[in-house]
Design a protein around this motif. Structure first.
Motif, PDB file in Angstrom:
ATOM      1  N   GLU A 129     -23.740   9.338 -28.493  1.00 54.34           N
ATOM      2  CA  GLU A 129     -22.312   9.650 -28.424  1.00 54.34           C
ATOM      3  C   GLU A 129     -21.718   9.787 -29.819  1.00 54.34           C
ATOM      4  OE1 GLU A 129     -21.032   6.378 -26.057  1.00 54.34           O
ATOM      5  OE2 GLU A 129     -21.113   7.517 -24.177  1.00 54.34           O
ATOM      6  N   LYS A 130     -22.150   8.934 -30.736  1.00 53.86           N
ATOM      7  CA  LYS A 130     -21.667   9.023 -32.121  1.00 53.86           C
ATOM      8  C   LYS A 130     -22.122  10.331 -32.769  1.00 53.86           C
ATOM      9  CE  LYS A 130     -21.495   4.017 -32.791  1.00 53.86           C
ATOM     10  NZ  LYS A 130     -22.125   2.851 -33.476  1.00 53.86           N
ATOM     11  N   ALA A 131     -23.336  10.753 -32.446  1.00 54.98           N
ATOM     12  CA  ALA A 131     -23.842  12.011 -33.002  1.00 54.98           C
ATOM     13  C   ALA A 131     -23.059  13.201 -32.464  1.00 54.98           C
ATOM     14  CB  ALA A 131     -25.327  12.162 -32.675  1.00 54.98           C
ATOM     15  N   TRP A 132     -22.740  13.186 -31.160  1.00 49.68           N
ATOM     16  CA  TRP A 132     -21.945  14.271 -30.587  1.00 49.68           C
ATOM     17  C   TRP A 132     -20.557  14.325 -31.226  1.00 49.68           C
ATOM     18  CZ3 TRP A 132     -23.576  12.543 -25.037  1.00 49.68           C
ATOM     19  CH2 TRP A 132     -24.794  13.143 -24.702  1.00 49.68           C
ATOM     20  N   TYR A 133     -19.956  13.159 -31.443  1.00 49.14           N
ATOM     21  CA  TYR A 133     -18.634  13.139 -32.070  1.00 49.14           C
ATOM     22  C   TYR A 133     -18.717  13.643 -33.513  1.00 49.14           C
ATOM     23  CZ  TYR A 133     -14.029  11.670 -33.545  1.00 49.14           C
ATOM     24  OH  TYR A 133     -12.744  11.678 -34.041  1.00 49.14           O
ATOM     25  N   GLN A 134     -19.772  13.271 -34.223  1.00 48.86           N
ATOM     26  CA  GLN A 134     -19.926  13.730 -35.606  1.00 48.86           C
ATOM     27  C   GLN A 134     -20.052  15.243 -35.667  1.00 48.86           C
ATOM     28  OE1 GLN A 134     -19.620  11.746 -38.367  1.00 48.86           O
ATOM     29  NE2 GLN A 134     -19.585  13.711 -39.452  1.00 48.86           N
ATOM     30  N   GLN A 135     -20.654  15.844 -34.650  1.00 47.39           N
ATOM     31  CA  GLN A 135     -20.742  17.305 -34.607  1.00 47.39           C
ATOM     32  C   GLN A 135     -19.356  17.944 -34.561  1.00 47.39           C
ATOM     33  OE1 GLN A 135     -23.239  18.044 -31.200  1.00 47.39           O
ATOM     34  NE2 GLN A 135     -25.145  17.634 -32.314  1.00 47.39           N
ATOM     35  N   ILE A 136     -18.429  17.306 -33.832  1.00 53.20           N
ATOM     36  CA  ILE A 136     -17.045  17.796 -33.799  1.00 53.20           C
ATOM     37  C   ILE A 136     -16.417  17.706 -35.186  1.00 53.20           C
ATOM     38  CG2 ILE A 136     -14.727  17.315 -32.940  1.00 53.20           C
ATOM     39  CD1 ILE A 136     -15.940  16.498 -30.298  1.00 53.20           C
ATOM     40  N   VAL A 137     -16.598  16.555 -35.831  1.00 58.00           N
ATOM     41  CA  VAL A 137     -16.036  16.360 -37.176  1.00 58.00           C
ATOM     42  C   VAL A 137     -16.586  17.409 -38.141  1.00 58.00           C
ATOM     43  CG1 VAL A 137     -15.905  14.790 -39.143  1.00 58.00           C
ATOM     44  CG2 VAL A 137     -15.643  13.899 -36.814  1.00 58.00           C
ATOM     45  N   ASP A 138     -17.894  17.608 -38.099  1.00 52.70           N
ATOM     46  CA  ASP A 138     -18.520  18.562 -39.015  1.00 52.70           C
ATOM     47  C   ASP A 138     -18.012  19.976 -38.770  1.00 52.70           C
ATOM     48  OD1 ASP A 138     -19.968  16.451 -40.036  1.00 52.70           O
ATOM     49  OD2 ASP A 138     -21.817  16.921 -38.925  1.00 52.70           O
ATOM     50  N   GLN A 139     -17.914  20.364 -37.496  1.00 52.12           N
ATOM     51  CA  GLN A 139     -17.407  21.712 -37.192  1.00 52.12           C
ATOM     52  C   GLN A 139     -15.965  21.874 -37.635  1.00 52.12           C
ATOM     53  OE1 GLN A 139     -16.312  22.761 -33.214  1.00 52.12           O
ATOM     54  NE2 GLN A 139     -16.980  24.868 -33.427  1.00 52.12           N
ATOM     55  N   THR A 140     -15.154  20.839 -37.421  1.00 53.37           N
ATOM     56  CA  THR A 140     -13.744  20.903 -37.791  1.00 53.37           C
ATOM     57  C   THR A 140     -13.575  21.123 -39.287  1.00 53.37           C
ATOM     58  OG1 THR A 140     -13.110  19.466 -35.945  1.00 53.37           O
ATOM     59  CG2 THR A 140     -11.576  19.598 -37.799  1.00 53.37           C
ATOM     60  N   ILE A 141     -14.302  20.375 -40.082  1.00 49.38           N
ATOM     61  CA  ILE A 141     -14.198  20.510 -41.543  1.00 49.38           C
ATOM     62  C   ILE A 141     -14.752  21.850 -41.997  1.00 49.38           C
ATOM     63  CG2 ILE A 141     -15.005  19.578 -43.744  1.00 49.38           C
ATOM     64  CD1 ILE A 141     -14.902  16.798 -42.428  1.00 49.38           C
ATOM     65  N   ASP A 142     -15.880  22.253 -41.428  1.00 49.16           N
ATOM     66  CA  ASP A 142     -16.500  23.511 -41.831  1.00 49.16           C
ATOM     67  C   ASP A 142     -15.629  24.708 -41.468  1.00 49.16           C
ATOM     68  OD1 ASP A 142     -18.867  24.848 -42.950  1.00 49.16           O
ATOM     69  OD2 ASP A 142     -19.114  25.661 -40.933  1.00 49.16           O
TER      70      ASP A 142
END
Length: 276
Positions: free
Chosen positions: A222-235
């Motif tokens: 779940e933490k990895a899935w959330y981090q994917q959102i963070v990474d996409q948002t910043i990118d």
């Protein structure tokens, strides 16, 4: 000093336009925390009479601190906007406090879970749609007759650029519905002197919520899935960062004001260049 969600309510916003909302009665939902609180703070200091609504009792403290700062007529109510009865109760309370409304700003919503679509249970999908679409749909349905009967006004909805985002398809679909609501209602309401607009925020830095939207990521997956959102948002941001609460409140306040009198049906992305 009194604070609400990291904002010192006794201090002037860093940027604001005094008297821009003088004589305007402004209803703000989701006003206890996050973007809604930042909008309430700004519009109160721009001399609007504000009525603050949230499901959290914290909204009354926000109203109290703004009133102590001497910022005009401040009222508040708790309401469950996931049901039409809650939205009508909200309007009854706002009309009693302010005598009417000129502007309604609908900020309620937010991702509850973050994971690939195939991982969502059916009841989780329904909860996401109820939280991030139906709250706005019911609020607008309750607000619109009062605006029309009062001779017109403005509705500002808060959507999201996450309509093109990963790991939150039900939320994305809900915010796509908010965009459609905004565009379609603008067509219907223009001849009734009602403007309908929206902003679409990107990732926004905010203090930890006093009332959380959901359980939050717990397992490593779940933490990895959330981090994917963070990474996409910043990118996706041309500035490669999250925005601030003040950077979201400013465009909302502009669209809500009489300065934007020739703007309707528009959804303004506020996401560092990410168009959603």
């Amino acid at each position: 000093m009194p604070e609400g969600g990291g904002i010192d309510l006794s201090q002037e916003p860093a940027i604001y336009s005094p008297q821009r909302f003088a004589g305007q009665r402004v209803l703000i939902t989701g006003a206890a925390q996050g973007i809604g609180l930042a909008v309430a703070h700004r519009i109160a200091y721009e001399d609007g009479s504000v009525f603050l609504v949230d499901r959290a009792e914290l909204v009354h403290d926000v109203a109290k601190h703004l009133a102590e700062a001497g910022k005009g007529t401040i009222g508040s109510a708790t309401a469950d906007l996931e049901a039409f009865e809650g939205a009508t109760a909200m309007m009854d309370a706002a009309i009693e406090a302010l005598g009417g409304i000129d502007v309604a700003i609908n900020v309620v919503g937010g991702t509850i879970w973050a994971k690939p679509f195939e991982e969502y249970a059916p009841e989780e999908i329904e909860k996401e749609v109820t939280r991030s679409l139906m709250t706005t749909l019911w609020s607008v349905r309750a607000e619109l007759p009062h605006l029309i009967n009062g001779g017109g006004g403005t509705i500002v909805n808060v959507s999201s650029v996450a309509t093109r985002g990963i790991n939150r398809v039900p939320y994305a679909a809900s915010k796509g519905g908010v965009n459609a609501l905004t565009a379609a209602l603008a067509l219907e309401a223009a001849d009734k002197n009602v403007r309908v607009v929206a902003t679409a925020p990107g990732g926004t830095l905010a203090p930890e919520r006093a009332v959380k939207r959901g359980p939050g990521p717990e397992s490593e997956q779940e933490k990895a899935w959330y981090q994917q959102i963070v990474d996409q948002t910043i990118d996706s941001s041309l500035f490669k960062r999250y925005g601030t609460l003040q950077e979201q409140a400013g465009p909302i306040a502009f669209l809500a004001s009489r300065e934007a009198s020739y703007v309707t049906g528009s959804v303004l992305p506020v996401a560092g260049g990410d168009q959603g």
